[in-house]
Enzyme design. Structure first.
Site, PDB file in Angstrom:
ATOM      1  N   TRP A  78       0.835  -1.204   0.000  1.00 24.58           N
ATOM      2  CA  TRP A  78       0.000   0.000   0.000  1.00 24.58           C
ATOM      3  C   TRP A  78       0.870   1.254   0.000  1.00 24.58           C
ATOM      4  CZ3 TRP A  78      -5.376   0.250   2.693  1.00 24.58           C
ATOM      5  CH2 TRP A  78      -6.213  -0.729   2.144  1.00 24.58           C
ATOM      6  N   ASP A  96       3.702   0.361  11.311  1.00 24.67           N
ATOM      7  CA  ASP A  96       3.400  -1.051  11.498  1.00 24.67           C
ATOM      8  C   ASP A  96       4.228  -1.578  12.672  1.00 24.67           C
ATOM      9  OD1 ASP A  96       2.024  -3.321   9.440  1.00 24.67           O
ATOM     10  OD2 ASP A  96       3.409  -4.124  10.932  1.00 24.67           O
ATOM     11  N   ASP A 137      -4.863  -1.084   6.464  1.00 22.50           N
ATOM     12  CA  ASP A 137      -5.050  -2.491   6.133  1.00 22.50           C
ATOM     13  C   ASP A 137      -4.750  -3.353   7.368  1.00 22.50           C
ATOM     14  OD1 ASP A 137      -5.899  -4.206   4.079  1.00 22.50           O
ATOM     15  OD2 ASP A 137      -3.860  -4.862   3.650  1.00 22.50           O
ATOM     16  N   LYS A 175      -9.841  -1.282   6.908  1.00 19.10           N
ATOM     17  CA  LYS A 175     -10.218  -2.689   6.721  1.00 19.10           C
ATOM     18  C   LYS A 175     -10.942  -3.203   7.952  1.00 19.10           C
ATOM     19  CE  LYS A 175      -7.204  -6.299   6.282  1.00 19.10           C
ATOM     20  NZ  LYS A 175      -6.332  -7.182   5.468  1.00 19.10           N
TER      21      LYS A 175
END
Length: 224
Positions: A78, A96, A137, A175
């Protein structure tokens, strides 16, 4: 020993066989997956690149020159797509728990951290200001029990930081695994966004319950 009772060794053999079968199934799925093949041929870190491409085609969330925050950015697909969409004048910041190992363009900054613990100012400092778009995501480790609830909790973590991260009129895509609480998530988002819709990209697997809750036109909550 009674018939049907497994010894520790037999249990280990059974678990190993199940794990090997799952690996073989995943390998066969990748071999016959056109998005996996296309991602590999086009240099993307994962097939999920095409989910963001399809979200962009359907909802036009990202424009050139914008600042984009990518939550749950590893392995980096992404980030790669968002970098293309914002162009050299834009900035993409990723966050992340795991580091991104693939090389990224100059307009991408990938950070390691937890959305529930990081100071939002770290993210806005990296980007040079508030973000125009937040994409996520993020997903919990799936167990088959409570996956939807845990995914919605991650969405709510992201939403809770939106007032400190997202520009007025900004956009968001989160998501989420569909479940009983999914309609309530959309209802909550409607309090802060002009339009809210669910969207499932074609690149999502048919058997997956994943959806993307998309909000456009951020309306910051009034202080107090």
């Amino acid at each position: 020993m009674p018939i049907g009772v497994l010894t520790p060794l037999n249990r280990l053999i059974t678990r190993t066989a199940v794990a090997i079968a799952a690996i073989h199934t995943m390998s066969r799925r990748k071999l016959h997956d056109p998005y996996f093949k296309q991602a590999k041929s086009e240099g993307y870190a994962a097939r999920s690149a095409f989910k963001l491409k399809q979200i962009q085609e359907a909802r036009s969330l990202i424009r050139r020159g914008q600042r984009v925050l990518d939550l749950g950015c590893a392995p980096g697909s992404w980030l790669q797509v968002a970098s293309e969409l914002v162009g050299p004048a834009g900035t993409v910041v990723g966050l992340d728990l795991q580091p991104v190992s693939v090389a990224m363009p100059d307009n991408v900054i990938a950070l390691v951290g937890d959305i529930r613990e990081i100071d939002p100012e770290v993210l806005t400092t990296a980007s040079g200001g508030l973000f125009d778009v937040i994409i996520s995501d993020m997903a919990p480790k799936t167990t088959g029990h409570g996956d939807s609830e845990r995914s919605i909790a991650l969405c709510q973590d992201a939403l809770a930081l939106a007032p400190r991260l997202l520009k007025p009129t900004g956009n968001i895509a989160l998501k989420v695994f569909e479940g009983a609480l999914y309609p309530e998530l959309l209802r909550q988002m409607k309090e802060w966004f002009s339009t809210v819709r669910g969207y499932k990209p074609k690149a999502s697997r048919d058997v997956s319950r994943e959806m993307y809750a998309i909000g456009t036109g951020f309306i910051p909550p009034r202080a107090g």
